[in-house]
Design an enzyme around this catalytic site. Structure first.
Site, PDB file in Angstrom:
ATOM      1  N   TYR A 166      80.111  42.785  -1.613  1.00  0.00           N
ATOM      2  CA  TYR A 166      81.558  42.283  -0.948  1.00  0.00           C
ATOM      3  C   TYR A 166      81.239  41.685   0.437  1.00  0.00           C
ATOM      4  O   TYR A 166      82.252  42.198   1.505  1.00  0.00           O
ATOM      5  CB  TYR A 166      82.710  43.220  -1.427  1.00  0.00           C
ATOM      6  CG  TYR A 166      84.301  42.935  -1.161  1.00  0.00           C
ATOM      7  CD1 TYR A 166      84.708  41.782  -1.503  1.00  0.00           C
ATOM      8  CD2 TYR A 166      84.937  43.801  -0.467  1.00  0.00           C
ATOM      9  CE1 TYR A 166      85.759  41.394  -1.325  1.00  0.00           C
ATOM     10  CE2 TYR A 166      86.291  43.683  -0.477  1.00  0.00           C
ATOM     11  CZ  TYR A 166      86.784  42.336  -1.101  1.00  0.00           C
ATOM     12  OH  TYR A 166      88.084  42.423  -0.638  1.00  0.00           O
TER      13      TYR A 166
ATOM     14  N   ARG B  98      96.738  42.530  -2.017  1.00  0.00           N
ATOM     15  CA  ARG B  98      97.285  43.705  -1.266  1.00  0.00           C
ATOM     16  C   ARG B  98      98.409  43.260  -0.269  1.00  0.00           C
ATOM     17  O   ARG B  98      98.112  43.537   0.855  1.00  0.00           O
ATOM     18  CB  ARG B  98      96.474  44.784  -0.754  1.00  0.00           C
ATOM     19  CG  ARG B  98      95.619  45.341  -1.979  1.00  0.00           C
ATOM     20  CD  ARG B  98      94.418  46.141  -1.650  1.00  0.00           C
ATOM     21  NE  ARG B  98      93.514  45.502  -0.975  1.00  0.00           N
ATOM     22  CZ  ARG B  98      92.354  45.019  -1.809  1.00  0.00           C
ATOM     23  NH1 ARG B  98      92.402  45.185  -3.080  1.00  0.00           N
ATOM     24  NH2 ARG B  98      91.401  44.353  -1.313  1.00  0.00           N
TER      25      ARG B  98
ATOM     26  N   GLU C 107      83.060  32.570  -8.337  1.00  0.00           N
ATOM     27  CA  GLU C 107      82.639  32.960  -7.230  1.00  0.00           C
ATOM     28  C   GLU C 107      81.333  32.634  -6.893  1.00  0.00           C
ATOM     29  O   GLU C 107      80.273  32.926  -7.608  1.00  0.00           O
ATOM     30  CB  GLU C 107      82.683  34.697  -7.120  1.00  0.00           C
ATOM     31  CG  GLU C 107      84.176  35.222  -7.122  1.00  0.00           C
ATOM     32  CD  GLU C 107      84.213  36.945  -7.035  1.00  0.00           C
ATOM     33  OE1 GLU C 107      85.595  37.160  -6.601  1.00  0.00           O
ATOM     34  OE2 GLU C 107      83.339  37.446  -7.243  1.00  0.00           O
TER      35      GLU C 107
ATOM     36  N   ASP D 200      79.728  34.571 -10.234  1.00  0.00           N
ATOM     37  CA  ASP D 200      80.252  35.731 -10.706  1.00  0.00           C
ATOM     38  C   ASP D 200      81.630  35.279 -11.181  1.00  0.00           C
ATOM     39  O   ASP D 200      82.675  35.443 -10.595  1.00  0.00           O
ATOM     40  CB  ASP D 200      80.444  36.681  -9.473  1.00  0.00           C
ATOM     41  CG  ASP D 200      81.192  38.044 -10.177  1.00  0.00           C
ATOM     42  OD1 ASP D 200      81.286  38.259 -11.121  1.00  0.00           O
ATOM     43  OD2 ASP D 200      81.551  38.750  -9.062  1.00  0.00           O
TER      44      ASP D 200
ATOM     45  N   TYR E 220      91.723  47.097 -11.875  1.00  0.00           N
ATOM     46  CA  TYR E 220      90.829  47.518 -10.843  1.00  0.00           C
ATOM     47  C   TYR E 220      91.161  48.549  -9.967  1.00  0.00           C
ATOM     48  O   TYR E 220      90.264  49.173  -9.207  1.00  0.00           O
ATOM     49  CB  TYR E 220      90.614  46.330  -9.602  1.00  0.00           C
ATOM     50  CG  TYR E 220      91.565  46.106  -8.583  1.00  0.00           C
ATOM     51  CD1 TYR E 220      92.639  45.494  -9.022  1.00  0.00           C
ATOM     52  CD2 TYR E 220      91.130  46.578  -7.303  1.00  0.00           C
ATOM     53  CE1 TYR E 220      93.677  45.405  -7.822  1.00  0.00           C
ATOM     54  CE2 TYR E 220      92.017  46.441  -6.202  1.00  0.00           C
ATOM     55  CZ  TYR E 220      93.182  45.925  -6.791  1.00  0.00           C
ATOM     56  OH  TYR E 220      94.241  45.642  -5.529  1.00  0.00           O
TER      57      TYR E 220
ATOM     58  N   THR F 233      81.206  37.270  -2.908  1.00  0.00           N
ATOM     59  CA  THR F 233      81.696  35.651  -2.664  1.00  0.00           C
ATOM     60  C   THR F 233      81.381  35.199  -1.208  1.00  0.00           C
ATOM     61  O   THR F 233      81.500  35.882  -0.128  1.00  0.00           O
ATOM     62  CB  THR F 233      83.129  35.792  -3.053  1.00  0.00           C
ATOM     63  OG1 THR F 233      83.222  36.295  -4.177  1.00  0.00           O
ATOM     64  CG2 THR F 233      83.812  34.366  -3.208  1.00  0.00           C
TER      65      THR F 233
END
Ligand SMILES: O=C(O)/C=C/C(=O)CC(=O)CC(=O)O
Ligand SMILES: [Ca+2]
Ligand SMILES: [Mg+2]
Length: 406
Positions: free
Chosen positions: A121, A135, A193, A227, A238, A340
């Site tokens: 990530y 978020r 991704e 991805d 998640y 990504t």
């Protein structure tokens, strides 16, 4: 460096020489064997090696890259040097010619058995965008650990597929904040991704962390990687353990693995580090392990984004050091993805989630408006890197078409 039948400036010229595994329909019962790409042709590397009585004939006459990956850096360099000679020295022309086949006449296969698969990530732009989208109530989009360690999760190696393989739309649970209960069905937010995958060749034993400086001893090369991600499944499942079924249904990789040795001119320093790093991740005194790879993302043949890999905050060397710092071992065929790739500009984002801001701003494509992927859509990732003497080093493309849910 001239070569047989490759136009000047071809990104798959003799300065590149990526490895894959191919078979020819209707010949030798379609047996798989190691191939090396030269322009729009494939060299049957094992057959060429046998004809030239090369010591690498056995290593290259296999149905997988595994043995070559395991052989280690000295052999990787020696084999590459030998191949370069075979495809450039005119006296080899007659010997080599029967073993060059048009790309259009062969089938390309997953080039190695994928051992463990990890996805990182590492793009700060991507992490900030996804943080804001997933978020929105958090005051800071990056989690407090982000600048201190390369965040990752374990993916599913058994569903890594080679470029050209169709991908079925996954089904699963989803629940938007306003739904009273979860529902089950085909994903309605299927995404991509754009990433780069790193292929481990030389294993390491349990209990022996791999330092930053040993990156090139273990990692053979890299490839483009998609991805595939079902955002509706992902955003419901998640918390708190990370991505699971929203990403494990398929991951596509290119058929060609580009050796790190072909990318020496593309090495760049990663972005300036804004936080001090613990010693095992501190690369300030190391060779730079950023790579200047210019990626292009196309949906149904229309380019929607051009993510620059040089903007990645964490390098592949840091990711390998982090992956093993707890004593975890490496196996030949381990694959780890960069995460990504998203640049700072809106047209440099590596996912539709970001490009359309979770569907709010659909893309206007010649094939229709797109928020997320429709059945029948085809996604293609391509990339190139600067090579020696102004050349370009092409990476093998990753292509995949969405099939309706089964
Ligand atoms: O921040 C999250 O909750 C989720 C992030 C991702 O979906 C990204 C992921 O798979 C890692 C990456 O490719 O950068
Ligand atoms: Ca990913
Ligand atoms: Mg995936």
């Amino acid at each position: 460096m001239p070569s047989f039948d490759v136009p000047e400036g071809d990104p798959f010229g003799p300065h590149n020489l990526p490895y894959g595994v191919f078979s020819r329909s209707g010949s030798d019962s379609g047996a798989r064997t190691v191939g090396v790409r030269l322009g729009d042709q494939v060299l049957d590397a094992g057959a060429a090696a046998r004809a030239l009585a090369s010591p690498y004939a056995s290593l290259l006459s296999r149905p997988t890259l595994g043995p070559l990956l395991a052989a280690g850096r000295t052999t990787w360099s020696d084999v590459r040097r030998a191949l370069t000679t075979w495809v450039t020295v005119p006296s080899h022309r007659e010997t080599i010619a029967p073993f060059l086949h048009p790309l259009s006449s062969v089938a390309l296969h997953l080039p190695f058995e994928v051992a463990d698969y990890v996805d990182f990530y590492a793009s700060e732009n991507h992490a900030r965008n996804v943080g804001r989208i997933f978020r929105p109530d958090a005051t800071e989009p990056l989690t407090p650990n982000w600048k201190h360690l390369p965040i990752g999760y374990h993916g599913r190696s058994g569903t890594v597929v080679v470029s050209g393989t169709d991908v079925a739309r996954p089904s699963g649970q989803r629940k938007s904040p306003t739904d009273p209960a979860p529902v089950f069905g085909p994903s309605v937010r299927l995404d991509i991704e754009a990433e780069v995958g790193f292929v481990v060749g030389v294993p390491s034993p349990m209990g022996s962390p791999v330092p930053l400086s040993s990156f090139r001893e273990h990692v053979f090369g890299l490839c483009l990687l998609n991805d595939w991600s079902a955002r509706d499944l992902q955003s419901w499942e998640y918390v708190p353990l990370g991505p699971f079924l929203g990403k494990s249904f398929a991951t596509s990789v290119s058929a060609w693995i580009t050796p790190l040795d072909a990318l020496d001119e593309a090495r760049v320093s990663p972005p300036e580090r804004t936080h001090p790093l613990l010693p095992y991740l501190d690369d300030s005194a190391e060779d730079p392990y950023g790579y200047d790879l210019r990626i292009s993302v196309a949906v149904n043949g229309h380019v929607v984004s051009e993510p620059p890999f040089s903007t990645m905050y964490w390098t592949a060397a840091q990711q390998l050091a982090h992956l093993t710092v707890n004593g975890a071992s490496l196996r030949t065929g381990d694959l780890y993805a960069s995460g990504t790739v998203s640049g700072p500009a809106p047209d440099q984002r590596g996912s539709l989630l970001e490009l359309t801001w979770n569907g709010r701003d659909p893309l206007a494509l010649p094939t229709g408006e797109r928020a997320f992927l429709e059945d029948g859509d085809e996604v293609t990732l391509t990339a190139w890197a600067p090579g020696p003497h102004g050349t370009r080093v092409g990476l093998g493309e990753v292509r995949g078409r969405v099939r309706p849910a089964g």
